[in-house]
Design an enzyme around this catalytic site. Structure first.
Site, short mmCIF file in Angstrom:
data_model
loop_
_atom_site.label_atom_id
_atom_site.label_comp_id
_atom_site.label_asym_id
_atom_site.label_seq_id
_atom_site.Cartn_x
_atom_site.Cartn_y
_atom_site.Cartn_z
N THR A 85 0.82 -1.21 0.00
CA THR A 85 0.00 0.00 0.00
C THR A 85 0.85 1.26 0.00
O THR A 85 1.99 1.26 0.49
CB THR A 85 -0.91 0.02 1.24
OG1 THR A 85 -1.58 1.28 1.35
CG2 THR A 85 -0.12 -0.21 2.52
N TYR B 37 -2.01 0.19 10.74
CA TYR B 37 -2.14 -0.40 9.41
C TYR B 37 -0.87 -0.17 8.58
O TYR B 37 -0.35 -1.10 7.94
CB TYR B 37 -3.35 0.20 8.69
CG TYR B 37 -3.50 -0.23 7.25
CD1 TYR B 37 -3.98 -1.49 6.93
CD2 TYR B 37 -3.18 0.64 6.21
CE1 TYR B 37 -4.12 -1.88 5.60
CE2 TYR B 37 -3.33 0.25 4.88
CZ TYR B 37 -3.80 -1.00 4.59
OH TYR B 37 -3.94 -1.39 3.28
#
Length: 342
Positions: free
Chosen positions: A126, A166
Site C-alpha cells: 500500500t 495499518y
C-alpha cells in the site's frame, strides 16, 4: 499455469480469479471468507467456467497454511491479497491488524521457503507505507491539493514512514517480502498500490471509498467526508491492476526482487469529494449532500503514484480512465444493488 490467490474471494481477489479462470489457468483460491461480501463473491466465482479449487482457511492458522502449502510446489504465481484493509480498524484493534497483515504474510512466505517454491510471489502492499509525507511540499487549491515538486507523483525512492498500525503492519510485511528475495532467493515482487476500485467491491465507510460513495447513495445512506474533501488520490481500475500482476509475471526475469508503485498515476486523479461529487451527481442525476468530520489518522492530503518504473521495466500503464471506470462501477452497483441491501 497454476495461480494461487490468497484473499481470493475479496474484491481484488475475485476479479483476479476471474481473469485467470477465463484464460484457462488453474486457480487455487484461499480465503477465510470473513470480509463482508466475500461469500457472495465466492458464489459468483463458482458459477464461472474454469478450474477453481477453493480452500477455506486463514493465513494466521498453522493448519490452514499447511494445507495451502501443498499447492505451492508447482504454482506459477502466488498473489497475496489476504489482509486487514482499513486504517480505522487497525487503530481500534492493532493486534488483529498485525496478526493478519504482518504475521499472516510471514506465514505464507515461510510456507513458500520451506517447499523451495519457484513461484512469483506478488505482494499487495500500500501507499500507506510512505506515511503522511509531511516533508513533501503541498499546495492547496480551490478543489484539490497538489505536490509542489513531484510532477509525476511519488516514486519508490520516497522514504518509508509507517504511520498508523495499518501502515506498520503492511510496511512490515512489505519489507519481509522484499528481504526474502535478498536473503532466501524467493521470487518476490512488491506492489505498493494506490486507490483500487471496480466491480465486486463491497466498499464500506472505512475502506474502498469510491465504491462506498456509490453504494451509500444507491441505498440512500448518509455520507461523511473526513477532512475537507480536497484530498487527492490516483485511482486505478482493478482490471488495470490485474494486467499489472500478469505483466509482472510475464516479465519475471526483470521484476523479481523489485518494488513498484502501482496506481492511476498523474493522469487519473480526483479529489475525494470536491471533484468526485460532480461526477457522482451526474451519474445519479441529483444533488448529493454530505457531512464533514475530522481528518483520519495518517491520512495523506495527496497521494499520486509515480508509475514510470513499472512502465519502464514491464511495459505497464493504466488504460481505463477515471471517468470510464467510475461509470462502469456505478452501473455494476445499480445492476447488483440487492447484494448490498442485506
Amino acid at each position: 499455469m497454476k495461480i494461487v490467490i490468497t484473499g481470493g474471494a475479496g474484491f481484488i481477489g475475485t476479479n483476479t480469479c476471474k481473469y485467470y479462470l477465463d484464460r484457462g489457468d488453474e486457480v487455487v483460491l484461499f480465503d477465510n471468507l470473513s470480509r463482508s461480501g466475500s461469500r457472495k463473491n465466492l458464489v459468483w466465482l463458482k458459477e464461472q467456467q474454469g478450474k477453481l479449487l477453493v480452500l477455506e482457511g486463514d493465513v494466521r492458522n498453522e493448519k490452514d497454511i499447511s494445507e495451502l502449502q501443498k499447492h505451492l510446489y508447482n504454482a506459477a504465481a502466488v498473489i497475496h491479497l489476504a489482509g486487514q484493509v482499513a486504517v480505522t480498524t487497525s487503530v481500534v484493534d492493532p493486534r488483529t491488524d498485525f496478526d493478519i497483515n504482518a504475521l499472516g504474510t510471514f506465514n505464507v512466505l515461510e510456507a513458500m521457503r520451506q517447499v523451495s517454491s519457484n513461484a512469483l510471489f506478488i505482494y499487495s502492499s500500500t501507499n500507506k507505507v510512505y506515511g503522511g509525507m509531511e516533508d513533501v511540499g503541498v499546495d492547496e487549491g480551490a478543489t484539490r491539493y497538489e505536490y509542489k515538486n513531484l510532477p509525476f507523483g511519488v516514486s519508490e525512492q520516497q522514504p518509508l514512514d509507517f504511520h498508523s498500525p495499518y501502515g506498520c503492519s503492511k510496511g512490515t510485511a512489505d519489507q519481509y517480502v522484499h528481504d526474502y528475495h535478498r536473503i532466501y532467493g524467493l521470487n518476490t515482487v512488491v506492489f505498493r498500490q494506490s486507490c483500487i476500485y471496480g466491480s465486486h467491491q463491497f466498499g464500506v465507510e472505512d475502506q474502498g471509498w469510491v465504491a462506498w460513495f456509490i453504494i451509500a447513495k444507491t441505498l440512500n445512506k448518509p455520507l461523511s467526508i473526513y477532512g475537507n474533501g480536497k484530498q487527492v488520490r490516483d485511482l486505478l481500475h482493478v482490471d488495470d491492476l490485474i494486467r499489472a500482476y500478469d505483466s509482472a509475471l510475464i516479465h519475471k526475469a526483470k521484476t523479481v526482487g523489485n518494488v513498484y508503485n502501482i496506481g492511476g498515476g498523474k493522469d487519473n486523479t480526483l479529489s475525494v469529494w470536491l471533484e468526485f461529487c460532480p461526477l457522482l451527481e451526474k451519474l445519479f442525476q441529483r444533488k448529493i449532500d454530505v457531512t464533514f468530520a475530522d481528518w483520519r489518522p495518517g491520512d495523506q492530503p495527496i497521494f499520486v503514484a509515480d508509475i514510470r518504473k513499472a512502465k519502464r521495466e514491464f511495459s505497464w500503464e493504466p488504460k481505463i480512465s477515471v471517468q470510464s471506470g467510475v461509470e462502469n462501477l456505478f452501473h455494476w452497483v445499480q445492476k447488483n444493488s440487492d447484494l448490498f441491501s442485506s
